[in-house]
Scaffold this motif. Structure first.
Motif, PDB file in Angstrom:
ATOM      1  N   ASP A 312       0.907  -1.143   0.034  1.00  0.00           N
ATOM      2  CA  ASP A 312       0.015  -0.068   0.219  1.00  0.00           C
ATOM      3  C   ASP A 312       0.778   1.410   0.012  1.00  0.00           C
ATOM      4  OD1 ASP A 312      -1.349   1.861   0.368  1.00  0.00           O
ATOM      5  OD2 ASP A 312      -2.629   0.978   2.146  1.00  0.00           O
ATOM      6  N   PHE A 313       1.073   2.220  -1.299  1.00  0.00           N
ATOM      7  CA  PHE A 313       1.573   2.846  -1.229  1.00  0.00           C
ATOM      8  C   PHE A 313       1.224   4.513  -0.574  1.00  0.00           C
ATOM      9  CE2 PHE A 313       3.322   0.357  -4.621  1.00  0.00           C
ATOM     10  CZ  PHE A 313       4.826   0.331  -4.561  1.00  0.00           C
ATOM     11  N   GLY A 314      -0.569   4.025  -0.582  1.00  0.00           N
ATOM     12  CA  GLY A 314      -0.850   5.395  -0.062  1.00  0.00           C
ATOM     13  C   GLY A 314      -2.758   5.196  -0.166  1.00  0.00           C
ATOM     14  N   GLN A 315      -3.444   6.574  -0.157  1.00  0.00           N
ATOM     15  CA  GLN A 315      -4.296   6.455  -0.732  1.00  0.00           C
ATOM     16  C   GLN A 315      -4.556   6.402  -2.541  1.00  0.00           C
ATOM     17  OE1 GLN A 315      -7.152   6.318   1.590  1.00  0.00           O
ATOM     18  NE2 GLN A 315      -8.826   7.291  -0.777  1.00  0.00           N
ATOM     19  N   LYS A 316      -3.651   6.762  -3.298  1.00  0.00           N
ATOM     20  CA  LYS A 316      -3.756   6.516  -4.837  1.00  0.00           C
ATOM     21  C   LYS A 316      -3.451   5.616  -5.364  1.00  0.00           C
ATOM     22  CE  LYS A 316      -4.063  11.589  -5.327  1.00  0.00           C
ATOM     23  NZ  LYS A 316      -5.289  11.632  -5.645  1.00  0.00           N
ATOM     24  N   TYR A 360      -6.599   8.606  -9.790  1.00  0.00           N
ATOM     25  CA  TYR A 360      -6.701   9.785 -10.157  1.00  0.00           C
ATOM     26  C   TYR A 360      -7.248  10.648  -9.797  1.00  0.00           C
ATOM     27  CZ  TYR A 360      -5.020   6.895 -14.585  1.00  0.00           C
ATOM     28  OH  TYR A 360      -4.119   6.178 -15.055  1.00  0.00           O
ATOM     29  N   SER A 361      -8.655  10.379  -9.046  1.00  0.00           N
ATOM     30  CA  SER A 361      -8.955  11.851  -8.583  1.00  0.00           C
ATOM     31  C   SER A 361     -10.479  10.897  -7.837  1.00  0.00           C
ATOM     32  CB  SER A 361     -10.000  12.026  -9.398  1.00  0.00           C
ATOM     33  OG  SER A 361     -11.049  11.687 -10.173  1.00  0.00           O
ATOM     34  N   ASP A 362     -11.325  11.606  -6.729  1.00  0.00           N
ATOM     35  CA  ASP A 362     -12.103  10.969  -5.707  1.00  0.00           C
ATOM     36  C   ASP A 362     -13.399   9.777  -6.784  1.00  0.00           C
ATOM     37  OD1 ASP A 362     -13.432  12.432  -6.740  1.00  0.00           O
ATOM     38  OD2 ASP A 362     -13.882  13.187  -4.842  1.00  0.00           O
TER      39      ASP A 362
END
Length: 808
Positions: A312-316, A360-362
């Motif tokens: 997991d590199f973070g939320q994105k 890319y976005s939410d």
């Protein structure tokens, strides 16, 4: 090829512009997005229902646990998250910005043995009547583990056989036949990688270890545009990712095999995890004392190995690496005084997938997968005989297989509750090895029959839209372009898809769907039993792609207060260019043997042994299913007809294929008698399979020239008995039925780990179901006549089993 891709890109652009304009007109909208995980392990959960309380505005998490939900701005709103087998979770949102990230951890509803929690459904929970998708079945993994199993081995595919629309093969076989299609018309996907031969022990067990699976979903009609390449079904399986919180080990020991799964975090920050799973039978060890001295060394076993890593590199960004490796090995050894025989048969699958999720976005999510899949089969035999001339050696080597290298890119765009867009492309480079055989004999010299590898490129591009024009009306419309090319031939096809769900009062829904499917690869089989000797071959100049059209209409009804649902569906499917072997043909020797000399013989194409025809199937399916609660299970019933027609088979007349069954009924029940005792039972009933048996025989006499003992030429009389079959599959066996029962005893130990003893009985009342038939000859000395009678043979009677499982 560029023109179709360009048209699809243009269509997607129009849809995106439309949704962008809609968003521009509603600047006051709020978007909530995030990932949904299992509490305690951080496993990403697909298919979780996300809904605004008190409304019909909702969405679902995708295969990677991501969700996005846009709605009109409000001062305060409550979001409800629900999933089968997990406690309902709600979150109040006070929106101060247009984008809100909410990552949710759902708690399993029965995570403690001391307590069986039954969560009452509410209006916000997921309802079958509100889903546009029809002809789709998901089975909780926990239910799969609790259902009685053949020899105690939990098998995903055998559980799917208990569902309506899915026909069983022969006794004990894990092969599945969906809505009139053959075993090659099912696309089995494990973490995006196709699995070409999903069976161990000549079809009696599948290669999928249930302990390593997170989700199983069967789609048998109304296919979304993202699926392609097969005519009858898609079985999509996701492996567990491994716990990011703690280390766990679980496994079990049964009558014929053992299994183990280990998982846990890799780094201290708990951003990554691993999972490894292994399974092996010890039939080779158990049978050694029973093997005669001359055959010592003969053995059979199979094994599976699954592995998965994720970071997991973070939320994105998220990265997943997974693989499966499995093998069956059979060795036969016979050492006599004047002869020696050593033979082996090996077959197995290998898959590997690397997947990268990017946000890319939410409301725009993407997944890129690099895929490797390989299936191969080999057999070899070495025989030595000592005679008056000396030692004669004979050797045989045969191999076949298929290998794939592929890349897949998918995007999910969720601009608003009215539209959910999906688009993507899949490119696969196939390499087929139809057959290669080599024989060497000290007397007859050396021969070889080898078909060169065939390379092919398969491409699929799709776009689909879940559209909700009215609160009670939903559509899924899509278009798929597919192509298949070899060095000699190219095929291009469009595949329109459409589905509709109209929600009616009191949680009823009317559903309809239409799908066109194309299949460019074919399984050539002599038996129809999914044996490892079956060949995968591509479409060529002579062998056209298979094509199907299917329409379905049905009703769905939810009973939230009682936690179960009912579906009733009718379907009609046509199939063109389905393939079979011609009468008397064999795919092993193909009639093109080539001697190793300076002069090469002309090889005849292997396609000449195949013939193409058409099929049709229709029927009705009923399913009453309860997935949660103290008592769970389902009732599934199928009424169907299947017809095949080949110009070169059965004198061109229609016939029932072997897996045609008029009636098929399954009753499955799981009852948690106490927190530590689980009872389960399955009862199945089905119309008997069809067989081809001779209705009469006649003798043919001939004169064969030869030499008598004095060396003088003379003719000898010879008589041969010729069977008259009249028609293909002209005999139907008696109905098939069987009762399996099981009981599990759970206990939580002092150190926090649990153990489970499971006892089961397969075929409790010892039903002798028909496996095959043959004729027996009986000679009557009184009348000096020989009579023949048809004898039925069963494969399995009553079989008890015991399994010990553990988890810590």
């Amino acid at each position: 090829m560029n023109k179709p891709i360009g048209l699809l890109c243009l269509l997607l652009s129009v849809l995106l512009l439309f949704d962008t304009s809609v968003m521009g007109q509603n600047a006051s909208k709020i978007t909530i997005s995030g990932y949904i995980k299992e509490a305690g392990s951080a496993e990403l959960l697909p298919g979780v229902h996300v809904m605004l309380k008190g409304t019909r505005i909702g969405t679902q998490s995708n295969n990677y646990g991501f969700y996005s939900l846009s709605f009109q701005a409000q001062d305060s709103i409550e979001v409800v998250y629900s999933f089968v087998g997990y406690q309902v979770f709600s979150q109040k949102v006070h929106a101060k910005s247009k984008s809100v990230t909410i990552n949710v951890d759902l708690k399993p509803s029965n995570q403690d043995l001391e307590e069986v929690k039954v969560v009452a459904n509410s209006i916000e929970q997921q309802k079958l009547s509100e889903q546009v998708q029809m002809s789709q079945i998901s089975i909780p993994i926990q239910q799969i583990k609790e259902i009685p199993a053949f020899m105690g081995e939990k098998d995903v595919l055998k559980v799917l056989q208990l569902m309506p629309g899915v026909q069983k093969g022969s006794e004990g076989n894990a092969g599945i036949y969906v809505r009139g299609g053959g075993p090659d018309q099912n696309l089995l996907i494990l973490d995006d990688a196709p699995v070409y031969n999903a069976y161990h022990l000549f079809g009696f067990f599948s290669v999928f270890n249930g302990d390593a699976l997170k989700s199983v979903e069967l789609t048998k009609g109304g296919f979304p545009a993202r699926f392609g390449g097969r005519l009858s079904s898609v079985i999509e399986m996701q492996m567990k990712e491994g716990s990011k919180q703690d280390y766990h080990v679980e496994g079990g020991i049964g009558l014929i095999g053992a299994r183990v799964v280990a998982e846990g975090p890799i780094d201290k920050q708990k951003r990554s995890s691993f999972l490894v799973s292994a399974r092996r039978t010890y039939l080779d060890i158990l049978t050694q004392p029973l093997i005669p001295k001359e055959q010592k060394g003969s053995r059979y076993y199979f094994y599976d190995f699954n592995a998965k890593l994720n970071y997991d590199f973070g939320q994105k960004n998220r990265l997943f690496l997974s693989g499966y490796f499995g093998q069956d090995r059979l060795y036969v050894r016979d050492m006599q005084l004047q002869s020696k025989l050593e033979s082996s048969i090996e077959w197995g699958n290998q898959t590997a997938t690397m997947r990268w999720n990017h946000l890319y976005s939410d409301n725009l999510f993407s997944n890129l997968s690099l895929i490797y899949s390989k299936y191969d089969f080999t057999t070899s035999s070495l025989q030595s005989n000592l005679d008056a001339i000396g030692i004669n050696n004979f050797s045989l080597y045969y191999s076949s297989g298929i290998r794939d290298l592929g890349a897949k890119f998918d995007i999910d765009f969720l601009p608003n509750p009215i539209h959910t867009l999906k688009a993507g492309a899949l490119v696969t480079m196939h390499r087929f090895t139809p057959s290669a055989i080599e024989l060497q004999d000290d007397v007859a010299s050396r021969y070889k029959d080898a078909v060169e590898n065939i390379d092919a490129l398969e491409l699929g591009v799709y776009v689909e839209d879940n559209y909700k024009p009215l609160p009670n009306l939903r559509f899924n419309v899509g278009l798929r372009y597919s192509s298949f090319s070899t060095s000699e031939k190219e095929y291009h096809n469009w595949e329109p898809r459409g589905a509709m769900a109209w929600t009616l009062p009191k949680d009823w829904a009317l559903k309809a769907s239409y799908a066109v499917m194309n299949q460019y690869i074919h399984l050539v089989s002599n038996s129809g039993a999914s044996l490892p000797t079956d060949l995968w071959v591509p479409s060529t100049n002579l062998i056209k792609p298979q094509r199907s059209q299917q329409v379905a209409l049905g009703f769905a009804k939810d009973f939230p207060e009682r936690q179960f649902s009912i579906t009733l569906e009718g379907f009609y499917k046509t199939m063109n260019q389905i393939v079979a072997l011609k009468e008397g043909s064999s795919f092993i020797l193909n009639g093109s043997i080539q001697r190793f000399t300076q002069t090469k013989t002309q090889e005849s194409p292997w396609e000449s042994n195949m013939t193409a025809g058409k099929g049709r199937s229709y029927g009705a399916e009923f399913l009453l299913q309860k997935k949660t609660g103290k008592f769970s299970g389902w009732i599934g019933y199928t009424l169907s007809w299947i017809f095949h027609q080949f110009d070169e088979l059965n004198f061109g007349k229609e016939f029932y294929p072997k897996y045609d069954r008029r009636h098929d009924l399954s009753l499955v029940g799981i009852y948690h008698l106490k927190p530590n005792v689980t009872l389960s039972a399955t009862w199945v009933y089905g119309t008997g399979n069809v067989f081809t048996i001779p209705i009469s025989t006649y003798e043919v006499y001939s004169h064969i020239p030869g030499l008598n003992q004095t060396g003088v030429n003379q003719y000898y009389n010879s008589a041969r008995e010729i069977p008259d079959y009249r028609e293909r599959n002209n005999f139907r066996a008696p109905p098939y039925h069987r009762l399996d029962v099981g009981v599990q005893f759970h206990k939580k130990m002092k150190k926090g780990h649990t153990r489970t003893w499971e006892f089961g009985v397969y075929n409790l009342y010892n039903r002798k179901n028909a496996y095959f038939y043959s004729f027996k000859s009986t000679y009557n000395t009184t009348t000096d006549q020989t009579t023949k009678s048809l004898a039925q043979y069963a494969l399995f009677g009553i079989i008890p089993s015991a399994t010990y499982s553990f988890k810590f």
